[in-house]
Design an enzyme around this catalytic site. Structure first.
Site, PDB file in Angstrom:
ATOM      1  CD  GLN A  97      -1.694  -2.275   1.878  1.00 35.00           C
ATOM      2  OE1 GLN A  97      -0.531  -2.653   1.976  1.00 35.00           O
ATOM      3  NE2 GLN A  97      -2.694  -2.999   2.351  1.00 35.00           N
ATOM      4  CG  ASP A 123      -6.804  -0.812  10.089  1.00 34.35           C
ATOM      5  OD1 ASP A 123      -5.628  -0.474   9.897  1.00 34.35           O
ATOM      6  OD2 ASP A 123      -7.634  -0.946   9.179  1.00 34.35           O
TER       7      ASP A 123
HETATM    8  O1  MRU Z   1      -5.356  -3.633   4.685  1.00 36.77           O
HETATM    9  P1  MRU Z   1      -5.646  -2.183   4.527  1.00 36.77           P
HETATM   10  O2  MRU Z   1      -5.008  -1.582   3.311  1.00 36.77           O
HETATM   11  O3  MRU Z   1      -7.119  -1.868   4.634  1.00 36.77           O
HETATM   12  O4  MRU Z   1      -4.947  -1.499   5.787  1.00 36.77           O
HETATM   13  C1  MRU Z   1      -5.051  -0.104   5.938  1.00 36.77           C
HETATM   14  C2  MRU Z   1      -4.306   0.439   7.098  1.00 36.77           C
HETATM   15  O5  MRU Z   1      -3.700  -0.260   7.865  1.00 36.77           O
HETATM   16  C3  MRU Z   1      -4.415   1.941   7.310  1.00 36.77           C
HETATM   17  O6  MRU Z   1      -3.242   2.439   7.893  1.00 36.77           O
HETATM   18  C4  MRU Z   1      -5.606   2.251   8.244  1.00 36.77           C
HETATM   19  O7  MRU Z   1      -6.756   1.584   7.822  1.00 36.77           O
HETATM   20  C5  MRU Z   1      -5.867   3.701   8.313  1.00 36.77           C
HETATM   21  S1  MRU Z   1      -6.571   4.361   6.846  1.00 36.77           S
HETATM   22  C6  MRU Z   1      -6.889   6.003   7.100  1.00 36.77           C
END
Ligand code: MRU
Length: 353
Positions: A195, A236
């Site tokens: 990401q 999260d």
């Molecule tokens: O697996 P993902 O891409 O959904 O994980 C996203 C994250 O860990 C982000 O840092 C978190 O959701 C914050 S988004 C503002």
């Protein structure tokens, strides 16, 4: 800012983030099942974006239900909510959004089914708009923790496309830049789904915020050589004691920050704080497909056939590593976040800056 997810003439249109940065394509979801699939398969990801997408998915689902009374409608709607809730377990925004939509439907049950269906669409749009406004407030509070000429490190993607818009951790960076500060961002690539490399680097480049992509394992090197001033990440789920679940690798980054005396900030809306959970040890951690580890972009194999793989998608950073949690109500010491659950507590009294 390109839209992460939007409601368009009875369709939920999601940015397919699995294709970024090579292609900018949208997926049209005509039913709630496709929205759920999109969340599960990371077309849209990031805690706030998952919440808003789920809300729109439920609004779509409500239109798919055949019923003539609210009592007939309700158990079918609850089934759709359960389907949506089973997509991803860690980001609490998903459950927060589902609960809000359920409560809203119940509050309006007397209005007649057609009206309830229309109101659910409106509520999901309100959530989208509120999320953008919330992120701007987080950015406003967070910018105070960024100094001119700072080198920031971030992990995963907490940018505009991880939310309804503007971003949380990246919102802080945007606000710092808007306040006239010159910053530079080290972007962890964020194995295994990348990401950081695919999304954060892309977003920062679009915003013309100077950035350097590094592999996760390089963070310690740059800290050791005094090249990083501050870490800012998203979350999260934050529990009452200030523990923080975020993308796998966040914990390691936080420990490195502590060793090097670098402040470690978490930017997250109140919808990411789970006021019902005491500590991070209770947070369910999503285990994802081993293929994310053995293959790049789902295509190029980089590990031997049949190798045993572990793939926890998140880790928990204990509160003692977190300098502050930056929310739309201000920045707080992690030990104080639980106080935000009670509207009788004035945040002014325990805000950090
Ligand atoms: O697996 P993902 O891409 O959904 O994980 C996203 C994250 O860990 C982000 O840092 C978190 O959701 C914050 S988004 C503002």
């Amino acid at each position: 800012m390109i839209p992460t997810v939007e409601w368009k003439d009875g369709i939920v249109r999601m940015l397919d983030q699995t294709k970024l940065p090579l292609e900018t394509v949208y997926k049209d979801c005509k039913d709630y099942q496709t929205v759920a699939r999109g969340i599960r398969e990371l077309w849209v990801r990031g805690a706030p974006a998952i919440g808003v997408s789920a809300a729109m998915g439920l609004a779509l689902g409500a239109r798919q239900i055949t019923a003539s009374t609210f009592d007939e409608f309700w158990p079918k709607f609850e089934e759709i909510c359960a389907h949506m809730a089973a997509t991803r377990p860690t980001a609490v925004n998903l459950f927060w959004a589902i609960e809000r939509m359920k409560r809203f439907a119940q509050e309006n049950r007397g209005m007649g089914l057609d009206r309830v269906r229309a109101l659910l669409v409106e509520e999901s749009q309100r959530m989208l708009e509120e999320d953008i406004a919330t992120n701007k407030m987080i950015g406003g509070y967070g910018a105070a923790f960024v100094a001119d000429e700072d080198n920031i490190i971030t992990h995963c993607n907490a940018g505009s496309i991880a939310t309804a818009g503007y971003g949380t951790a990246e919102g802080v960076m945007r606000a710092a830049v808007a306040a006239g500060k010159k910053i530079h961002v080290y972007v962890d690539e964020t194995r295994p789904v990348l990401q950081g490399a695919r999304l954060t680097a892309w977003e920062l480049m679009q915003e013309k915020i100077p950035c350097t992509l590094i592999t996760d394992s390089m963070a310690g090197y740059f800290m050791f050589h005094d090249m990083i001033d501050v870490a800012i990440v998203g979350a999260d789920r934050v529990t009452r004691n200030g523990d923080v679940a975020n993308k796998i690798g966040t914990y390691g980054l936080a420990v490195l920050c502590k060793e090097h005396g670098i402040p470690f900030y978490v930017a997250a809306p109140l919808s990411t704080i789970d006021f019902t959970m005491d500590a991070g040890s209770s947070i369910p951690i999503e285990e994802r497909d081993p293929r994310e580890v053995t293959h790049v972009f789902g295509k190029v194999q980089i590990a031997p056939d049949g190798v045993k793989v572990a793939n926890p998608a998140f880790d928990v950073t204990p509160a003692r590593y977190v300098s502050a949690i930056i929310t739309e109500k201000g920045a707080f010491h992690p030990k104080d976040v639980y106080k935000l659950a009670d509207s009788a507590n004035d945040p002014e009294k325990f805000r950090l800056k």
